[in-house]
Design a protein around this motif. Structure first.
Motif, mmCIF file in Angstrom:
data_model
loop_
_atom_site.group_PDB
_atom_site.id
_atom_site.type_symbol
_atom_site.label_atom_id
_atom_site.label_comp_id
_atom_site.label_asym_id
_atom_site.label_seq_id
_atom_site.Cartn_x
_atom_site.Cartn_y
_atom_site.Cartn_z
ATOM 1 N N ILE A 167 4.729 0.142 2.915
ATOM 2 C CA ILE A 167 3.881 -0.062 1.737
ATOM 3 C C ILE A 167 3.198 1.219 1.260
ATOM 4 O O ILE A 167 2.427 1.191 0.325
ATOM 5 C CB ILE A 167 2.803 -1.140 1.979
ATOM 6 N N ALA A 168 3.493 2.317 1.941
ATOM 7 C CA ALA A 168 2.892 3.578 1.509
ATOM 8 C C ALA A 168 3.459 3.968 0.152
ATOM 9 O O ALA A 168 4.635 3.765 -0.134
ATOM 10 C CB ALA A 168 3.168 4.671 2.535
ATOM 11 N N ARG A 169 2.588 4.486 -0.686
ATOM 12 C CA ARG A 169 3.017 4.927 -2.012
ATOM 13 C C ARG A 169 3.599 6.335 -1.908
ATOM 14 O O ARG A 169 3.038 7.196 -1.234
ATOM 15 C CB ARG A 169 1.835 4.915 -2.977
ATOM 16 N N ALA A 170 4.725 6.555 -2.582
ATOM 17 C CA ALA A 170 5.353 7.870 -2.561
ATOM 18 C C ALA A 170 4.394 8.907 -3.136
ATOM 19 O O ALA A 170 3.669 8.645 -4.093
ATOM 20 C CB ALA A 170 6.649 7.837 -3.368
ATOM 21 N N GLU A 171 4.385 10.067 -2.529
ATOM 22 C CA GLU A 171 3.575 11.199 -2.996
ATOM 23 C C GLU A 171 2.071 10.945 -2.969
ATOM 24 O O GLU A 171 1.319 11.648 -3.628
ATOM 25 C CB GLU A 171 4.005 11.624 -4.412
ATOM 26 N N THR A 172 1.642 9.921 -2.253
ATOM 27 C CA THR A 172 0.217 9.620 -2.144
ATOM 28 C C THR A 172 -0.273 10.065 -0.775
ATOM 29 O O THR A 172 0.305 9.657 0.236
ATOM 30 C CB THR A 172 -0.038 8.106 -2.314
ATOM 31 N N PRO A 173 -1.319 10.878 -0.721
ATOM 32 C CA PRO A 173 -1.842 11.293 0.589
ATOM 33 C C PRO A 173 -2.305 10.094 1.409
ATOM 34 O O PRO A 173 -2.898 9.157 0.876
ATOM 35 C CB PRO A 173 -3.039 12.183 0.230
ATOM 36 N N LYS A 174 -1.988 10.145 2.714
ATOM 37 C CA LYS A 174 -2.428 9.123 3.646
ATOM 38 C C LYS A 174 -3.472 9.757 4.569
ATOM 39 O O LYS A 174 -3.193 10.772 5.203
ATOM 40 C CB LYS A 174 -1.253 8.588 4.463
ATOM 41 N N LEU A 175 -4.648 9.139 4.628
ATOM 42 C CA LEU A 175 -5.714 9.631 5.493
ATOM 43 C C LEU A 175 -6.199 8.521 6.394
ATOM 44 O O LEU A 175 -6.332 7.378 5.961
ATOM 45 C CB LEU A 175 -6.890 10.142 4.655
ATOM 46 N N LEU A 176 -6.471 8.880 7.631
ATOM 47 C CA LEU A 176 -6.980 7.940 8.605
ATOM 48 C C LEU A 176 -8.244 8.537 9.213
ATOM 49 O O LEU A 176 -8.258 9.705 9.579
ATOM 50 C CB LEU A 176 -5.933 7.704 9.694
ATOM 51 N N VAL A 177 -9.297 7.742 9.281
ATOM 52 C CA VAL A 177 -10.539 8.147 9.931
ATOM 53 C C VAL A 177 -10.713 7.254 11.148
ATOM 54 O O VAL A 177 -10.923 6.048 11.020
ATOM 55 C CB VAL A 177 -11.748 8.006 8.980
ATOM 56 N N ALA A 178 -10.583 7.835 12.351
ATOM 57 C CA ALA A 178 -10.731 7.092 13.601
ATOM 58 C C ALA A 178 -12.120 7.354 14.166
ATOM 59 O O ALA A 178 -12.486 8.498 14.410
ATOM 60 C CB ALA A 178 -9.658 7.513 14.602
ATOM 61 N N ILE A 179 -12.879 6.274 14.374
ATOM 62 C CA ILE A 179 -14.246 6.373 14.879
ATOM 63 C C ILE A 179 -14.296 5.693 16.234
ATOM 64 O O ILE A 179 -13.955 4.515 16.359
ATOM 65 C CB ILE A 179 -15.231 5.700 13.908
#
Length: 191
Positions: free
Chosen positions: A99-111
């Motif tokens: 489901i990731a959008r092409a050319e869209t940055p993916k960021l994850l914040v792990a706390i």
């Protein structure tokens, strides 16, 4: 941008008041971005000994619904070990895969508030291989700083130190700034 928050809710990791302040910090982070299906999509995974997907990226939540979902997060009664590695796998399989959008940055914040008892290296590398930028936030004195630095996409030479997790607005603003600048490891001290 696709932005995912992964939050340790185990009672061994954070107190209820710290969890409340973490949630307030996250609100400050997502408020720094325009939320929408064609703008910044937000996902939320919480974990203790197992991960739980609270908001999927595909849900296209509004800022109001996201606030409601975050406010509904409660501390787990599990005081046992927390499994960040399983939560990272859930992000890959339930939020980013297919489901990731092409050319869209993916960021994850792990706390996290404590050292994970499962493997985090493999799952974090899998996410990096999917071009996910990973930010890590350690809360309290029981975090494994070396593991957080290894999980993060970029090993920051400096760590943001806050005197107290109750400084949630500035912590959230600091994290939003760091997301924009690419500094990916943050340690928040608690009293």
């Amino acid at each position: 941008m696709d932005l995912v928050f992964v939050i340790d809710i185990s009672s061994g990791a954070t107190s209820p008041s710290h969890l409340k302040n973490i949630i307030s910090s996250l609100k400050a982070v997502y408020n720094a971005f325009v939320i929408g299906a064609d703008k910044t999509r937000v996902g939320v995974v919480v974990y203790d000994k197992a991960p739980y997907v609270i908001v999927k990226l595909s849900q296209g939540v509004s800022p109001d619904l996201l606030k409601q979902k975050l406010d509904g997060i409660a501390q787990s009664l599990n005081s046992g070990p927390s499994a960040l590695g399983k939560a990272l796998i859930a992000v890959k399989t339930s939020l980013f895969a297919g489901i990731a959008r092409a050319e869209t940055p993916k960021l994850l914040v792990a706390i996290t508030g404590e050292k994970s008892t499962d493997d985090v290296s493999g799952p974090s590398q899998d996410l990096k291989d999917m071009n996910t930028t990973i930010f890590t936030v350690g809360v309290g004195g029981r975090t494994d700083k070396e593991a957080l630095a290894n999980i993060a996409t970029f090993t920051a030479k400096e760590h943001a130190l806050a005197s107290d997790v109750s400084a949630h607005d500035s912590a959230g603003d600091n994290l939003a700034f760091r997301i924009r600048k690419g500094i990916s490891t943050i340690i928040v001290k608690t009293r």
